[in-house]
Design a protein around this motif. Structure first.
Motif, PDB file in Angstrom:
ATOM      1  N   THR A 100      50.724  39.329  35.264  1.00  0.00           N
ATOM      2  CA  THR A 100      51.005  38.334  34.230  1.00  0.00           C
ATOM      3  C   THR A 100      50.119  37.100  34.342  1.00  0.00           C
ATOM      4  N   CYS A 102      47.220  36.725  35.644  1.00  0.00           N
ATOM      5  CA  CYS A 102      45.842  37.027  35.261  1.00  0.00           C
ATOM      6  C   CYS A 102      45.754  37.283  33.757  1.00  0.00           C
ATOM      7  N   CYS A 142      47.407  35.137  42.624  1.00  0.00           N
ATOM      8  CA  CYS A 142      47.570  34.633  41.260  1.00  0.00           C
ATOM      9  C   CYS A 142      47.002  33.230  41.075  1.00  0.00           C
TER      10      CYS A 142
HETATM   11  S1  FES Z   1      48.715  38.359  38.440  1.00  0.00           S
HETATM   12 FE1  FES Z   1      46.681  38.805  39.072  1.00  0.00          FE
HETATM   13  S2  FES Z   1      46.749  38.358  41.199  1.00  0.00           S
HETATM   14 FE2  FES Z   1      48.809  38.015  40.584  1.00  0.00          FE
END
Ligand code: FES
Ligand SMILES: Cc1cc2nc3c(=O)[nH]c(=O)nc-3n(C[C@H](O)[C@H](O)[C@H](O)COP(=O)(O)O)c2cc1C
Ligand code: SF4
Ligand code: SF4
Ligand code: SF4
Lengths: 184, 625
Positions: A100, A102, A142
């Motif tokens: 999410t 990303c 994230c």
């Molecule tokens: S959403 Fe991509 S590293 Fe956590």
């Protein structure tokens, strides 16, 4: 660890890759009448995939025999888990995180860009076997979203415009160097 | 490493090691001693934090300052976006975005001459001022770190430092002075509830498992952390594995188990490595294994890897996976506390839950119970991410408001955009709109506004995010991850995804919106496990709070946030374009044609709608429609 997706694993079971796998399996002291012996099956599959790069049928059969279970049982487990693959991946594995954090930071555009530049879709391997692209869900970095990993190295805050530059060094590197990178 | 065989020996080990942390805790301040901690969590690791440690170590050696200046890795400071982070004690100076080559400047200026390196200090996004110490940083001001107490303080690869922080003393107290029943009572009195999702009382869960007589019982630590966008469990394991191990042991003593398993996702290699090291060190010290501290209590822990299946975070699926099977959930009852791993009484607890346990016995149930709200005690770690200035891990007392988290700790919305929604609970949760920014958050309040605590992922969205698209994103995740055992989850969610995709691509109808609602009801009521039962939540909450966005997509075929690619395109206005070529050079897929001083044009069939051209054009010639 040698990683040879180009030639399929040798049928001879004293091939070094099988030896390495067998060494691991022996350390588990499996006993055919222990009803709990399968609790290490997933660990063994991980190990095998590390050694062979993927889990071809011959490896599955080998593992089934060692665990005294049917081939269907082994392949049933493999097909359930996304992490396991029965087809070889590229030497350079590009993984784009679509978790999410990303995603809301534009990871899908980064993925599209990798697909455009390499001319393959997510889940495919380039014709020369050099590159493959996959998406995955959150590597836990994230804070650096969008995140891409290439052979376990983490690239953070990737923008679509960065993709060519990131890949550049892999385009020019000789196979020898590529191997080094994959072990980094 | 000497073995520790009694609690007296543990106490003297503490006395022996506690000076390891004295500079860090400020208990002994010596003008010349400095401790440099460099974050070694996944995020900072990715940005070469190891190289930073190497460089510092070389500088210490070169300047003959061994024994005066120390440098070591630590667990995550939580402030991942600003990483790699370097913290200098006892001055409490916090350097951000440090590069390996910056080590020499920090060393020369700060260690040798006592000046802070201003350039590397954190700048407050609102005040636009450099913050001199860690305490000044707003990100940390409202935090209360209990589960994360050792992350960013100790070197996670040294058990001595965990012992120096008071580690394993709760275990010693529990197994030498308390009966299992007393341990359970203390846990119930603390009010600790599970941090993995459902929020069930941890003490009660242990009590159930303790009541079933069985020669064999198990403690499982759920480290599958499946919510994409949550990373607190990873940080705890990377930064403080021993507290999870100690928590598991106390649980084992309470229910009468001798074997523990940590089920950890394969995507976390660094956490696996740190856990392995911690288990090995605890065994070498005699703190894991047989006859622990001479009490006759036996306990050992093994690690098992997941293999990329979200549903395996569900406890019955997890147990199947541990047994080497496909990770499909089972119907409950029987609950694992009665019949779990190998049909034996088993408790499954989350990483953060377990990391709280040793503190409860160190500081007392009453102390823990005094923090938080009426129904939810203690703190919760949130993984704050998305469109917020300060991305990272945030541990706050239950009852803190969203506004405090997003604005005071998080430093507000990125790029001056407007807040639109906070998503909590991952694929099982919902999107919380701005009218609830001041709701004190706990398990109950989140549920009452259509979301849930979940594992603590908190994704902040701004007016640049499309809520219909977000709902579609989560549904896509669910469809990929449904194990397929029951029809409503397998077929129903697929149909939901189809509808949502149609809507985001401009083919939605008003009837679709009704169908989404009725499908949701069926899926919630008839699915077997938590995955299906909560899958429609992101759709329902966005339908409830952002209905106007659905309407715009359906009635006007318009995406108000400008996100849905099929509903918009970029265009170059010929009358404004002066042919500077800037857009063409910036286009990542080379789909803009035109030469110098000529009007440029976009090939719509290749355009990935990244918007780079619009940002680059200084003449306002690129527009989005
Ligand atoms: S959403 Fe991509 S590293 Fe956590
Ligand atoms: C689909 C699904 C996924 C889950 N994923 C996780 C997870 O990743 N980590 C976790 O601790 N609990 C997860 N849970 C909750 C577990 O089933 C279980 O309730 C929890 O581990 C209990 O620990 P706790 O009481 O300490 O929270 C999940 C539940 C469901 C239904
Ligand atoms: S609700 Fe979904 S994930 Fe859960 S058992 Fe049914 S099909 Fe599997
Ligand atoms: S939106 Fe992106 S892909 Fe499309 S023309 Fe502009 S720069 Fe190129
Ligand atoms: S950047 Fe703007 S002015 Fe320059 S070529 Fe592109 S559209 Fe024309």
């Amino acid at each position: 660890m040698t990683y040879t997706p180009n030639h399929s694993p040798c049928v001879e079971q004293n091939h070094p890759q099988f030896k390495e796998l067998d060494q691991y399996i022996e350390s588990l002291h499996l006993s055919p009448d222990d009803p709990r012996r399968k609790d290490t099956l997933i660990m063994t599959l991980h190990r095998a995939q590390e050694i062979f790069g993927y889990l071809p049928e011959i490896v599955q059969l080998h593992i089934a025999k060692k665990y005294s279970i049917s081939h269907a049982e082994v392949s049933g487990v493999i097909s359930f888990y996304n992490f396991f693959t029965t087809t070889p991946k590229g030497k350079i594995q590009v993984n784009v995180c679509l978790g999410t954090a990303c995603y809301v930071n534009g990871a899908n555009k980064v993925l599209q860009e990798f697909e455009q530049v390499l001319g393959i879709k997510s889940g495919q391997v380039t014709a020369d076997g050099k590159f493959s692209i996959e998406s995955l869900r959150c590597v836990g970095a994230c804070g650096l979203a969008p995140v891409v990993t290439i052979n376990h190295k983490v690239y953070g805050k990737v923008k679509p415009g960065d993709v060519r530059e990131i890949l550049e060094k892999f385009f020019i590197e000789e196979d020898k160097d590529v191997k080094e990178v994959s072990h980094a | 490493m000497p073995e520790i065989q009694t609690s007296e020996q543990l106490a003297s080990a503490y006395e022996q090691y506690k000076q390891l942390l004295s500079t860090r805790l400020g208990t002994v301040v010596d003008d010349n001693t400095r401790m440099i901690l460099v974050c070694g969590g996944t995020g900072c690791h990715a940005s070469e934090s190891e190289k930073i440690v190497e460089n510092f170590q070389a500088l210490i050696k070169k300047n003959g300052l061994e024994g005066k200046v120390f440098c070591s890795i630590s667990g995550c400071f939580g402030f991942c976006e600003k990483g790699p982070i370097v913290k200098v004690f006892p001055d409490n100076v916090f350097y951000v975005q440090v590069k390996p080559e910056d080590a020499s400047e920090i060393f020369e200026q700060h260690m040798l001459n006592g000046h802070k390196v201003k350039r590397l200090l954190y700048e407050d996004p609102i005040l636009k001022e450099k913050m001199e110490t860690a305490e000044d940083i707003s990100f940390y001001k409202l935090q209360q770190r209990i589960a994360l107490r050792n992350c960013g303080l100790i070197n996670p690869e040294k058990i001595e430092e965990y012992i120096a922080s008071g580690g394993y003393q709760s275990l010693a107290k529990v197994i030498t002075q308390m009966s299992p029943q007393q341990v359970i009572e203390e846990m119930i009195a603390s009010g600790l509830r599970g941090r993995g999702g459902a929020g069930f009382s941890t003490g009660k869960k242990w009590e159930f498992a303790s009541k079933y007589a069985s020669e064999e019982k198990f403690v499982i630590c759920n480290a599958d952390e499946g919510d994409p966008g949550a990373f607190m469990d990873r940080s705890i394991m990377e930064g403080d594995s021993h507290s999870v191990i100690e928590g598991m042991m106390i649980a084992g003593y309470a229910i009468g188990a001798q074997q523990g398993y940590v089920y950890i996702r394969a995507e976390y290699p660094l956490a696996v490595k740190r856990l392995e090291i911690a288990i090995r060190q605890a065994r070498a010290m005699g703190l894991l294994g047989k006859n622990i501290l001479g009490t006759g209590f036996n306990f050992d822990i093994a690690i098992r890897l997941g293999a990329g299946a979200f549903v395996c975070g569900e406890e019955t699926a997890l147990i199947h996976s541990l047994q080497g099977l496909r990770g499909e959930p089972a119907t409950k009852p029987p609950f694992p506390a009665e019949s779990g791993l190998w049909a034996k009484p088993t408790i499954v607890n989350n990483v953060e839950t377990l990391a709280n346990v040793p503190v409860i016995f160190q500081r007392g149930a009453e102390w823990f119970n005094s923090i938080g709200t009426k129904t939810s005690k203690g703190t919760k770690v949130f993984a704050l991410a998305g469109k917020v200035n300060n991305v990272g891990l945030v541990e706050v007392p239950m009852g803190t408001t969203l506004r405090e988290i997003i604005y005071d700790i998080g430093g507000g919305i990125k790029d001056g955009a407007e807040f639109k929604a906070a998503q909590t609970g991952g694929p099982s949760g919902g999107c919380i709109p701005r009218q609830y920014l001041d709701t004190p958050i706990d398990y109950e309040s989140l549920q009452s506004i259509g979301s849930m605590m979940g594992s603590g992922g908190m994704i902040i969205m701004s007016d640049h995010d499309c809520m219909v698209n977000i709902a579609r994103f989560y549904m896509e995740f669910i469809v990929e991850e449904s194990c397929g055992r029951c029809v409503p989850c397998r077929i129903g969610n697929k149909r939901m995804l189809e509808i949502l995709t149609n809507i985001t691509e401009g083919r939605g109808t008003e009837e679709d919106l009704d169908e989404l609602r009725s499908l949701s009801e069926t899926i919630i009521d008839t699915s077997l496990c938590g995955l299906g039962q909560t899958a429609p939540n992101p759709v329902l909450s966005t339908l409830k709070y952002f209905f106007d966005e659905y309407e715009a997509h359906v009635k006007e075929k318009r995406c108000p946030a400008g996100v849905c690619q099929k509903l918009m395109h970029y265009k170059i206005l010929p009358e404004k374009c002066i042919g500077c070529t800037s857009c063409a050079r910036g286009c990542p897929v080379n789909c803009i044609s035109g030469t110098v001083k000529q009007v440029h044009a976009i090939d719509q069939s290749k355009c990935i709608k990244c918007g780079a051209c619009m940002t680059r054009c200084k003449f306002g010639a690129v527009v989005r429609e």
